[in-house]
Design an enzyme around this catalytic site. Structure first.
Site, PDB file in Angstrom:
ATOM      1  N   HIS A   3      25.177  42.005  25.843  1.00 14.56           N
ATOM      2  CA  HIS A   3      26.527  41.644  26.328  1.00 14.56           C
ATOM      3  C   HIS A   3      26.746  40.415  25.272  1.00 14.56           C
ATOM      4  CE1 HIS A   3      29.023  40.737  30.103  1.00 14.56           C
ATOM      5  NE2 HIS A   3      29.173  40.491  28.525  1.00 14.56           N
ATOM      6  N   TYR A  26      38.998  50.285  37.381  1.00 11.69           N
ATOM      7  CA  TYR A  26      39.264  50.475  36.916  1.00 11.69           C
ATOM      8  C   TYR A  26      37.990  49.133  35.952  1.00 11.69           C
ATOM      9  CZ  TYR A  26      39.461  44.984  35.565  1.00 11.69           C
ATOM     10  OH  TYR A  26      39.554  43.884  35.255  1.00 11.69           O
ATOM     11  N   ARG A  79      28.610  29.068  32.522  1.00 12.23           N
ATOM     12  CA  ARG A  79      29.276  28.042  32.951  1.00 12.23           C
ATOM     13  C   ARG A  79      28.405  27.090  33.762  1.00 12.23           C
ATOM     14  NH1 ARG A  79      35.347  28.890  33.477  1.00 12.23           N
ATOM     15  NH2 ARG A  79      35.937  30.761  32.236  1.00 12.23           N
ATOM     16  N   LYS A  97      30.591  49.115  29.842  1.00  7.66           N
ATOM     17  CA  LYS A  97      29.002  48.604  30.022  1.00  7.66           C
ATOM     18  C   LYS A  97      27.929  49.465  30.856  1.00  7.66           C
ATOM     19  CE  LYS A  97      30.742  44.328  29.930  1.00  7.66           C
ATOM     20  NZ  LYS A  97      31.526  43.994  30.021  1.00  7.66           N
ATOM     21  N   SER A 142      30.015  37.311  31.484  1.00 10.37           N
ATOM     22  CA  SER A 142      31.839  38.062  31.933  1.00 10.37           C
ATOM     23  C   SER A 142      32.849  36.707  32.140  1.00 10.37           C
ATOM     24  CB  SER A 142      31.702  38.797  33.326  1.00 10.37           C
ATOM     25  OG  SER A 142      30.830  40.206  33.001  1.00 10.37           O
ATOM     26  N   ARG A 147      43.718  41.695  32.390  1.00 14.31           N
ATOM     27  CA  ARG A 147      43.081  42.220  31.254  1.00 14.31           C
ATOM     28  C   ARG A 147      44.347  42.808  30.055  1.00 14.31           C
ATOM     29  NH1 ARG A 147      37.354  41.254  30.651  1.00 14.31           N
ATOM     30  NH2 ARG A 147      36.992  40.258  32.479  1.00 14.31           N
ATOM     31  N   ASN A 170      37.146  34.715  23.245  1.00 11.04           N
ATOM     32  CA  ASN A 170      37.358  33.400  22.721  1.00 11.04           C
ATOM     33  C   ASN A 170      36.465  32.892  21.489  1.00 11.04           C
ATOM     34  OD1 ASN A 170      40.107  31.627  24.268  1.00 11.04           O
ATOM     35  ND2 ASN A 170      39.049  33.558  26.776  1.00 11.04           N
ATOM     36  N   CYS A 176      32.753  33.971  30.428  1.00 16.27           N
ATOM     37  CA  CYS A 176      32.646  32.853  30.320  1.00 16.27           C
ATOM     38  C   CYS A 176      32.533  32.404  28.370  1.00 16.27           C
ATOM     39  CB  CYS A 176      31.012  32.374  30.102  1.00 16.27           C
ATOM     40  SG  CYS A 176      30.474  32.737  31.970  1.00 16.27           S
ATOM     41  N   ARG A 208      34.629  44.789  38.447  1.00 15.39           N
ATOM     42  CA  ARG A 208      33.480  45.624  38.477  1.00 15.39           C
ATOM     43  C   ARG A 208      32.466  45.321  40.337  1.00 15.39           C
ATOM     44  NH1 ARG A 208      29.695  43.590  35.897  1.00 15.39           N
ATOM     45  NH2 ARG A 208      31.124  42.080  34.937  1.00 15.39           N
ATOM     46  N   ASP A 240      32.036  41.851  22.926  1.00 15.33           N
ATOM     47  CA  ASP A 240      31.247  41.925  24.356  1.00 15.33           C
ATOM     48  C   ASP A 240      30.185  42.189  24.212  1.00 15.33           C
ATOM     49  OD1 ASP A 240      31.704  42.256  27.052  1.00 15.33           O
ATOM     50  OD2 ASP A 240      31.951  43.876  26.993  1.00 15.33           O
TER      51      ASP A 240
HETATM   52  P1  GTP Z   1      34.205  39.317  29.797  1.00 16.04           P
HETATM   53  O1  GTP Z   1      35.003  39.874  28.406  1.00 16.04           O
HETATM   54  O2  GTP Z   1      34.460  39.735  30.889  1.00 16.04           O
HETATM   55  O3  GTP Z   1      32.525  39.563  28.883  1.00 16.04           O
HETATM   56  O4  GTP Z   1      33.962  37.646  28.799  1.00 16.04           O
HETATM   57  P2  GTP Z   1      34.587  36.501  27.387  1.00 16.04           P
HETATM   58  O5  GTP Z   1      32.849  36.277  28.111  1.00 16.04           O
HETATM   59  O6  GTP Z   1      34.823  37.068  27.040  1.00 16.04           O
HETATM   60  O7  GTP Z   1      35.065  35.489  28.228  1.00 16.04           O
HETATM   61  P3  GTP Z   1      36.054  35.227  27.892  1.00 16.04           P
HETATM   62  O8  GTP Z   1      36.362  34.704  25.961  1.00 16.04           O
HETATM   63  O9  GTP Z   1      38.318  36.141  28.266  1.00 16.04           O
HETATM   64  O10 GTP Z   1      36.520  33.641  28.335  1.00 16.04           O
HETATM   65  C1  GTP Z   1      37.232  33.878  29.805  1.00 16.04           C
HETATM   66  C2  GTP Z   1      37.544  32.357  30.398  1.00 16.04           C
HETATM   67  O11 GTP Z   1      37.063  30.908  29.841  1.00 16.04           O
HETATM   68  C3  GTP Z   1      39.805  32.276  30.161  1.00 16.04           C
HETATM   69  O12 GTP Z   1      39.579  31.726  31.245  1.00 16.04           O
HETATM   70  C4  GTP Z   1      38.966  31.296  29.418  1.00 16.04           C
HETATM   71  O13 GTP Z   1      40.797  30.496  29.324  1.00 16.04           O
HETATM   72  C5  GTP Z   1      37.827  30.169  29.604  1.00 16.04           C
HETATM   73  N1  GTP Z   1      37.164  30.020  27.843  1.00 16.04           N
HETATM   74  C6  GTP Z   1      36.341  30.590  27.209  1.00 16.04           C
HETATM   75  N2  GTP Z   1      36.296  29.198  26.471  1.00 16.04           N
HETATM   76  C7  GTP Z   1      36.303  28.556  26.514  1.00 16.04           C
HETATM   77  C8  GTP Z   1      36.051  27.710  25.765  1.00 16.04           C
HETATM   78  O14 GTP Z   1      35.397  27.126  25.494  1.00 16.04           O
HETATM   79  N3  GTP Z   1      36.675  25.790  27.076  1.00 16.04           N
HETATM   80  C9  GTP Z   1      36.605  25.946  28.017  1.00 16.04           C
HETATM   81  N4  GTP Z   1      36.808  24.824  29.020  1.00 16.04           N
HETATM   82  N5  GTP Z   1      37.137  27.551  28.818  1.00 16.04           N
HETATM   83  C10 GTP Z   1      36.423  28.425  27.721  1.00 16.04           C
HETATM   84  C1  SPV Z   2      32.561  41.817  31.335  1.00 14.44           C
HETATM   85  O1  SPV Z   2      32.980  42.282  33.728  1.00 14.44           O
HETATM   86  O2  SPV Z   2      32.043  41.578  31.262  1.00 14.44           O
HETATM   87  C2  SPV Z   2      34.009  42.327  30.912  1.00 14.44           C
HETATM   88  C3  SPV Z   2      35.077  43.561  31.384  1.00 14.44           C
HETATM   89  O3  SPV Z   2      33.865  42.791  29.898  1.00 14.44           O
HETATM   90  S1  SPV Z   2      34.814  45.118  31.980  1.00 14.44           S
HETATM   91  O4  SPV Z   2      34.744  46.218  31.019  1.00 14.44           O
HETATM   92  O5  SPV Z   2      35.191  45.502  33.438  1.00 14.44           O
HETATM   93  O6  SPV Z   2      32.894  45.430  32.688  1.00 14.44           O
HETATM   94 MN    MN Z   3      31.540  41.715  29.369  1.00 20.41          MN
END
Ligand code: GTP
Ligand code: SPV
Ligand code: MN
Length: 595
Positions: free
Chosen positions: A226, A197, A407, A206, A248, A376, A254, A250, A69, A277
């Site tokens: 979000h 992208y 974070r 978004k 994002s 992604r 997971n 963070c 983004r 999300d």
């Molecule tokens: P967007 O799709 O961008 O909104 O992100 P998201 O918040 O869904 O993030 P996602 O769960 O994809 O996590 C992104 C990164 O954080 C990855 O590199 C994971 O490995 C790391 N991560 C997720 N959960 C944890 C955790 O509990 N501990 C640690 N150390 N890293 C984590």
């Molecule tokens: C984010 O950046 O928070 C995402 C990926 O979930 S995007 O759809 O590119 O915004």
């Molecule tokens: Mn997101």
């Protein structure tokens, strides 16, 4: 496909400007999707992967300058600048339309304009909102088919109404100097140009489901956030739901798909994913807050996804998935990314399309990565093994707890609870997190990211906080509000908390608090657990002392943050509610008293 004069009139106008050779309506059928995949394969826009190992999966690479983004090129175009606020970029609507009209004029010459009627939320449900995206990218069409509910039934549900979000996307020449992601909340319109992208071009995500929807939610007394949505099922079969807002990359995907540690699994606990999300939240007739996930798939971060960290996500990507900017393993025509396993492919192409030599990979140097850090997968919700059975419930799920997090290497403890809705909204307003690769720009810099919505609020941030406070008065039985931090590091920069599935241990404390089943310590920042109440059963390297360390509140570093928060509030400007300043002053006083 429709006789709706608003739809047809608008498409005529957009086609007159962009001048496509032809216009194709997307009907949501598998036959049409298959034909489009074949066409995109024939032009090299996507590559079909190994049908045996990854059935119906494809690889796509975006331009090297177009991988995340672009917040500095994202605009909220309200007629008054102050309505967009200080945190958003603003352009006057007339100026923006004029500027982008130049870029769109003739941009689809020699190309096809696809018309994608889509729904955010279940078609026909009271929660649902409809959009039409016009795009000249098959990649966008294929992603939207996964991420949203697309088809003729959307047009039927829309009928003759003009109440839909008008999205226009043209790739043009992917020139980053002329890249614009513009929102006209007063016109229900989104214009995106010169990107191919994810968040820049999948306009339902978004742009609509957060920026435009947050603007609508403010007017209509609901919230677009979000947030992930997950359910924790207890051994007796009852399920409690949690929404969590993390910036994002963070950890939302997971957490939403976590697999409980053995200790909980044995007792019969399960975790179900409703969304990873975006959450749309409304006050239910029962006085609780109810959440739906308006999306239909996951646009998840690939790097770090593996059998240990997130087996559910990995499984979800094993079929019907589009991978973007990952490594192409030429030996077996599959994909790879950093953190998938310890066997990087020897014969491979990196995300830029160049031959990749994994022996040169150096963790500290992102330029040696095979997959882009923001690469992604686009995967269907229905393929997720832990998808909640409430996923398609138009009423959504009742929310027990809202969790904020980011974070933070220092300062923020593993978990704490706010003392009221207002105090919880304040906790959201002072959220901070180290930046990630999900947006263009520096990575690892701490910045304030209120409610994980800094890049996504479609109006003034102060008004957004006021809306949060107002919602608190409209929910008779509101969720409790918490803050978590999985990312505290030791002196060597290693994460102290194991995270991932073990985050369940923190969720269990949160839910126990919601039910009044566990005591807590009141500290200057809010309620912090007694270390004994975070279950460490089965954890190897985590002792009671580790938990104590993770839960410690360092008064000095919190006090040091106060000035930064005050400066941020000043930047947000005049519309910061007085209640937030009151909360800030009270926090400062409590911290000083604890010195
Ligand atoms: P967007 O799709 O961008 O909104 O992100 P998201 O918040 O869904 O993030 P996602 O769960 O994809 O996590 C992104 C990164 O954080 C990855 O590199 C994971 O490995 C790391 N991560 C997720 N959960 C944890 C955790 O509990 N501990 C640690 N150390 N890293 C984590
Ligand atoms: C984010 O950046 O928070 C995402 C990926 O979930 S995007 O759809 O590119 O915004
Ligand atoms: Mn997101």
């Amino acid at each position: 496909m429709t006789t709706n004069k608003y739809v047809l009139g608008w498409i005529d106008e957009m086609a007159a400007m962009t001048q496509p050779d032809k216009i194709v309506w997307i009907d949501g059928t598998e036959e049409q999707a298959e034909a489009l995949r074949a066409e995109a394969c024939s032009t090299g826009e996507i590559t079909k992967l190994n049908e045996e190992l990854l059935p119906n999966c494809y690889l796509h690479r975006t331009a090297v300058n177009d991988v995340a983004r672009v917040e500095d090129r994202t605009f909220i175009c309200t007629s008054k600048k102050e309505d967009a606020g200080n945190i958003n970029n603003w352009m006057a609507p007339a100026e923006c339309y004029a500027k982008l009209t130049k870029l769109y004029t003739g941009a689809m010459k020699g190309r096809t304009m696809y018309v994608i009627p889509y729904s955010m939320g279940i078609v026909g449900s009271p929660f649902a909102k409809y959009g039409i995206e016009l795009t000249d990218s098959i990649y966008v069409v294929l992603n939207m088919l996964i991420m949203t509910r697309v088809g003729t039934n959307v047009l039927e549900a829309l009928g003759e109404s003009g109440d839909f979000i008008k999205g226009l996307h043209a790739k043009a020449d992917i020139n980053q100097e002329n890249r614009y992601i513009c929102h006209f909340p007063e016109d229900n319109t989104i214009w995106s140009v010169n990107s191919g992208y994810g968040g820049n071009v999948l306009l339902g995500k978004k742009c609509f489901a957060l920026r435009i929807a947050s603007y609508l939610g403010r007017k209509e007394n609901w919230m677009a956030e979000h947030m992930l949505i997950l359910g924790v099922e207890y051994p007796d079969g009852e399920t409690k739901y949690i929404c969590a807002a993390f910036p994002s990359a963070c950890g939302k995907t997971n957490l939403a798909m976590l697999i409980p540690p053995e200790f909980y699994k044995k007792q019969g606990y399960k975790v179900w994913c409703v969304g990873d999300d975006i959450a749309w939240l409304r006050v239910g007739a029962d006085g609780r807050l109810w959440a739906v996930n308006p999306e239909n798939g996951f646009f998840g971060v690939a790097p770090g996804t593996n059998e240990g960290s997130n087996p559910n996500a990995l499984y979800t990507t094993k079929r019907d998935t589009i991978f973007t900017n990952v490594v192409h393993n030429l030996d077996n025509n599959t994909v790879w990314w950093e953190g998938l396993d310890k066997n990087p492919p020897a014969n491979a192409i990196d995300w830029k399309g160049n031959k990749w030599d994994y022996t040169k990979y150096n963790k500290a140097d992102k330029s040696t990565c095979g997959a882009h850090p923001n690469s992604r997968f686009t995967a269907s919700a229905i393929n997720c093994p832990c998808l909640s059975k409430e996923f398609n419930n138009p009423a959504g799920v009742p929310v027990s707890a809202i969790v904020f997090g980011g974070r933070r290497a220092k300062t923020a403890p593993l978990v704490y609870q706010s003392t009221s809705w207002q105090n919880g909204a304040f906790v959201g307003s002072i959220m901070a997190s180290e930046t990630t690769a999900a947006a263009a720009g520096a990575v690892g810099v701490v910045r304030r990211d209120p409610m994980a919505m800094r890049p996504f609020v479609g109006y003034d941030m102060g008004d957004y906080w006021a809306h949060w406070l107002k919602m608190g008065t409209l929910i008779p039985n509101p969720p409790k509000i918490f803050h978590v931090n999985w990312f505290r590091t030791d002196d060597n920069g290693n994460f102290i908390w194991p995270g991932f599935g073990d985050n369940m241990r923190v969720l269990m404390w949160i839910l126990a608090r919601c039910e009044g089943k566990v005591e807590a310590n009141i500290t200057p920042i809010g309620y912090v657990p007694n270390a004994e109440d975070i279950c460490v059963e089965g954890l190897k390297d985590v002792t009671l002392d580790t938990i104590k360390e993770l839960l410690s509140v360092d008064v000095e570093s919190w006090l040091a943050d106060i000035d930064n928060i005050r400066a941020f509030y000043a930047q947000v400007g005049d519309r910061v509610p007085q209640a937030m300043y009151d909360e800030l002053a009270a926090l400062e006083a409590r911290l000083n008293a604890a010195k």
